[in-house]
Design an enzyme around this catalytic site. Structure first.
Site, short mmCIF file in Angstrom:
data_model
loop_
_atom_site.label_atom_id
_atom_site.label_comp_id
_atom_site.label_asym_id
_atom_site.label_seq_id
_atom_site.Cartn_x
_atom_site.Cartn_y
_atom_site.Cartn_z
N ASP A 5 0.94 -1.06 -0.03
CA ASP A 5 0.14 -0.17 0.06
C ASP A 5 0.88 1.22 0.05
O ASP A 5 0.54 2.32 -0.58
CB ASP A 5 -0.99 0.04 0.95
N HIS A 16 -5.57 -3.77 5.28
CA HIS A 16 -4.89 -3.99 3.91
C HIS A 16 -6.20 -4.55 2.88
O HIS A 16 -5.84 -5.51 2.22
CB HIS A 16 -3.69 -5.09 4.10
#
Length: 330
Positions: A149, A178
């Protein structure tokens, strides 16, 4: 001397991840495990002129235990990838991760464990529950790998700035979890600020792109898989920091999805910031030779970012609570 292990080493993430770990000069042993093809992957990697001795095992003859014996760090990319038609990765990957966690708990209970297998928001708690049942749970040594990310956010910001050469130095904190809306990029804290002319609708579009960057890859691969190469890169980047910490390097900070008991003092501050009692959350942590040394607070947030966290928390709570209802099929 570090022994690194990859569980799921013959897969789309596992192979490039194992390659990157083979090139890490601190790794002296590399253990590979999967249900197919692992000896071939190991033989291929063993021809690369770096210090790591490579061994690959399959399930028969206690292959998992052989792979894990003496492990210092275990990375788990095993499982089914995201692709069209697969609507519940949890049901499929939970069992895979559960069984691998049992192997770690019984063979390498003191290893640092890095979970990549999706959905990370739920698979990390599964590993924790297995470790608790075996009496070996140490929250400081269990990490959910959310580095991708940050890698995506850094790359996308560099694109907007108009200079990809800066992307290795762009750092954008990404917190929460996530998957989807649980991914919260703190763009106001980017090391390289966005242009002052960056309108709110563009900020929302960028945020969405970071949150759903995986969908972009799945669509581009047209049903052939999900993010494998970028995930392997991100996993290796995070693993390298853990390996450096094992070697005694100080002041290493990286994002990770962790059990908040890893640093109760830091967690108390974090929980006040997010306004919710949670057991797991992804944020920057300081990593040392014993694992998580410190959970770092979120810092100053914009109203927009506070709204993103407020939207993330219910989804994250559901992801975590899903594990309490999970029973491994017999």
């Amino acid at each position: 001397m570090v022994k690194a292990v990859v569980l799921g080493a013959a897969g789309g993430i596992g192979q490039p991840l194992a390659l990157l770990l083979k090139t890490n000069p601190r790794v002296t042993e590399l253990g590979l495990f999967d249900i197919v093809n692992t000896p071939g992957v190991a033989a291929d990697l063993s021809h690369i002129a770096t210090p790591a001795k490579v061994e690959g095992y399959l399930p028969p003859d206690d292959g998992l235990a052989k792979t894990l014996t003496g492990a210092d760090i275990v990375v788990i990319p095993a499982g089914v990838p995201r692709k069209p038609g697969v609507h519940d990765l949890f049901k499929i990957n939970a069992g895979i991760v559960h069984d691998l966690a049992v192997g770690i708990a019984t063979t390498a209970p003191k290893a640092f464990v890095l979970v990549i297998s999706n959905p990370v928001n739920s698979t990390v708690p599964i590993v924790a529950e297995v470790f608790k049942k075996h009496g070996v749970f140490n929250p400081k040594r269990l990490f959910g790998v959310t580095t991708l990310d940050v890698v995506r956010a850094s790359t996308f910001v560099a694109e907007i700035i108009g200079d990809l050469s800066k992307s290795p130095n762009v750092v954008v904190p990404v917190v929460g979890g996530h998957s989807g809306v649980t991914i919260v990029p703190l763009l106001s804290q980017s090391s390289h600020p966005l242009p002052s002319s960056f309108a709110s609708e563009k900020l929302e579009a960028l945020t969405t792109r970071i949150q759903f960057g995986g969908d972009e890859v799945v669509k581009a691969k047209d049903g052939a898989g999900s993010a494998t190469l970028s995930m392997a890169y991100a996993g290796a980047e995070f693993a390298a920091k853990v390996i450096d910490a094992l070697a005694g390097k100080k002041g290493l900070v990286a994002p990770s999805y962790v059990h908040l008991d890893a640093d109760k003092e830091g967690a108390a501050v974090l929980k006040k910031e997010i306004g919710k009692e949670l057991d797991y959350f992804s944020t920057n942590v300081e990593i040392g030779p014993n694992g998580v040394e410190r959970i770092i607070p979120l810092g100053k947030l914009t109203e927009y970012e506070k709204g993103l966290i407020a939207a993330a928390v219910p989804e994250l709570t559901t992801n975590i609570e899903k594990v309490s209802c999970y029973q491994r099929p017999r």
